[in-house]
Design an enzyme around this catalytic site. Structure first.
Site, PDB file in Angstrom:
ATOM      1  N   ASP A  34       0.849  -1.186   0.000  1.00 27.57           N
ATOM      2  CA  ASP A  34       0.000   0.000   0.000  1.00 27.57           C
ATOM      3  C   ASP A  34       0.885   1.236   0.000  1.00 27.57           C
ATOM      4  O   ASP A  34       2.023   1.193   0.466  1.00 27.57           O
ATOM      5  CB  ASP A  34      -0.934   0.023   1.214  1.00 27.57           C
ATOM      6  CG  ASP A  34      -2.106   0.985   1.026  1.00 27.57           C
ATOM      7  OD1 ASP A  34      -2.406   1.357  -0.127  1.00 27.57           O
ATOM      8  OD2 ASP A  34      -2.715   1.383   2.033  1.00 27.57           O
ATOM      9  N   GLY A  35       0.346   2.305  -0.536  1.00 27.45           N
ATOM     10  CA  GLY A  35       1.031   3.584  -0.543  1.00 27.45           C
ATOM     11  C   GLY A  35       0.097   4.662  -0.037  1.00 27.45           C
ATOM     12  O   GLY A  35      -1.121   4.527  -0.107  1.00 27.45           O
ATOM     13  N   GLU A  73       2.513   3.769  -4.073  1.00 30.96           N
ATOM     14  CA  GLU A  73       1.910   2.464  -4.398  1.00 30.96           C
ATOM     15  C   GLU A  73       2.888   1.624  -5.215  1.00 30.96           C
ATOM     16  O   GLU A  73       3.092   0.441  -4.940  1.00 30.96           O
ATOM     17  CB  GLU A  73       0.607   2.647  -5.184  1.00 30.96           C
ATOM     18  CG  GLU A  73      -0.523   3.317  -4.422  1.00 30.96           C
ATOM     19  CD  GLU A  73      -1.269   2.399  -3.479  1.00 30.96           C
ATOM     20  OE1 GLU A  73      -0.926   1.203  -3.348  1.00 30.96           O
ATOM     21  OE2 GLU A  73      -2.239   2.887  -2.856  1.00 30.96           O
ATOM     22  N   ASP A 121      -4.226  -2.404  -3.493  1.00 29.30           N
ATOM     23  CA  ASP A 121      -5.509  -1.728  -3.667  1.00 29.30           C
ATOM     24  C   ASP A 121      -5.414  -0.610  -4.710  1.00 29.30           C
ATOM     25  O   ASP A 121      -6.344   0.148  -4.903  1.00 29.30           O
ATOM     26  CB  ASP A 121      -6.060  -1.200  -2.342  1.00 29.30           C
ATOM     27  CG  ASP A 121      -5.162  -0.168  -1.686  1.00 29.30           C
ATOM     28  OD1 ASP A 121      -4.201   0.309  -2.318  1.00 29.30           O
ATOM     29  OD2 ASP A 121      -5.424   0.170  -0.514  1.00 29.30           O
ATOM     30  N   HIS A 170      -9.088  -0.343   2.477  1.00 31.23           N
ATOM     31  CA  HIS A 170      -9.827   0.077   3.675  1.00 31.23           C
ATOM     32  C   HIS A 170     -11.065  -0.790   3.878  1.00 31.23           C
ATOM     33  O   HIS A 170     -12.126  -0.300   4.231  1.00 31.23           O
ATOM     34  CB  HIS A 170     -10.203   1.554   3.591  1.00 31.23           C
ATOM     35  CG  HIS A 170      -9.054   2.427   3.222  1.00 31.23           C
ATOM     36  ND1 HIS A 170      -8.069   2.762   4.111  1.00 31.23           N
ATOM     37  CD2 HIS A 170      -8.709   2.996   2.039  1.00 31.23           C
ATOM     38  CE1 HIS A 170      -7.172   3.525   3.505  1.00 31.23           C
ATOM     39  NE2 HIS A 170      -7.531   3.675   2.255  1.00 31.23           N
ATOM     40  N   ASP A 201      -1.698  -0.467   4.993  1.00 29.92           N
ATOM     41  CA  ASP A 201      -2.188   0.911   5.085  1.00 29.92           C
ATOM     42  C   ASP A 201      -1.675   1.572   6.361  1.00 29.92           C
ATOM     43  O   ASP A 201      -1.236   2.720   6.340  1.00 29.92           O
ATOM     44  CB  ASP A 201      -3.722   0.936   5.045  1.00 29.92           C
ATOM     45  CG  ASP A 201      -4.265   2.343   5.148  1.00 29.92           C
ATOM     46  OD1 ASP A 201      -4.017   3.149   4.226  1.00 29.92           O
ATOM     47  OD2 ASP A 201      -4.930   2.648   6.164  1.00 29.92           O
TER      48      ASP A 201
END
Length: 157
Positions: A9-10, A47, A70, A121, A131
């Site tokens: 995740d970024g 990301e 994501d 999320h 995250d």
């Protein structure tokens, strides 16, 4: 042969703004977390940098690699062949993040990678952990400089 599962995740505060990435590597009974923050960057760069960092952390290329992100930008660019077109046209039209995409392209060629999109999320605990790592890195101290971005992209704004 066992599969290496990677969650990434970024995050960026302000986009552009302070950013960070989070990575979770899972293989057999092994688990490793990676994260880093940058003082000025974008969400898409983080990301993609998360995926690159994860691949750089792998010690063996013979295992299949499944990457869960994501970021539709990252997943579709890889799985739908956008990146191959960008490489062939030398990123014609000003495609962003060419430095990172070229780096990903070179390192990815040694692995058998399958990309998976996961809803961010949501209910995936591994994605949620990434995250947490990414946002904590973005909010942390000792932020690195995303030199390419600051020299090539941010100055254009």
């Amino acid at each position: 042969m066992s599969t290496i599962n990677i969650y990434t995740d970024g995050a960026a505060r302000g986009n552009p703004g302070p950013g960070g990435y989070g990575v979770l590597l899972l293989w057999n009974n092994h688990r490793k977390e990676l994260s880093q923050g940058y003082r000025l960057t974008t969400n898409n760069r983080m990301e993609l940098l998360a995926v690159i960092t994860a691949l750089e952390a792998l010690k063996k290329a013979e295992h299949p690699v499944h990457i869960y992100s994501d970021s539709q930008y990252v997943v579709k660019a890889i799985s739908e062949g956008w990146l191959n077109t960008w490489i062939k046209t030398n990123f014609k039209g000003g495609k962003k993040n060419s430095d990172l995409w070229k780096h990903y392209y070179e390192i990815s060629r040694q692995f058998k990678i399958t990309m998976h999109w996961v809803k961010g999320h949501a209910t995936n605990p591994f994605n949620n952990r990434c995250d947490e790592l990414a946002t904590a890195a973005a909010d942390g101290k000792d932020l690195l400089i995303d030199e390419w971005y600051e020299e090539n992209e941010y100055e254009k704004k």
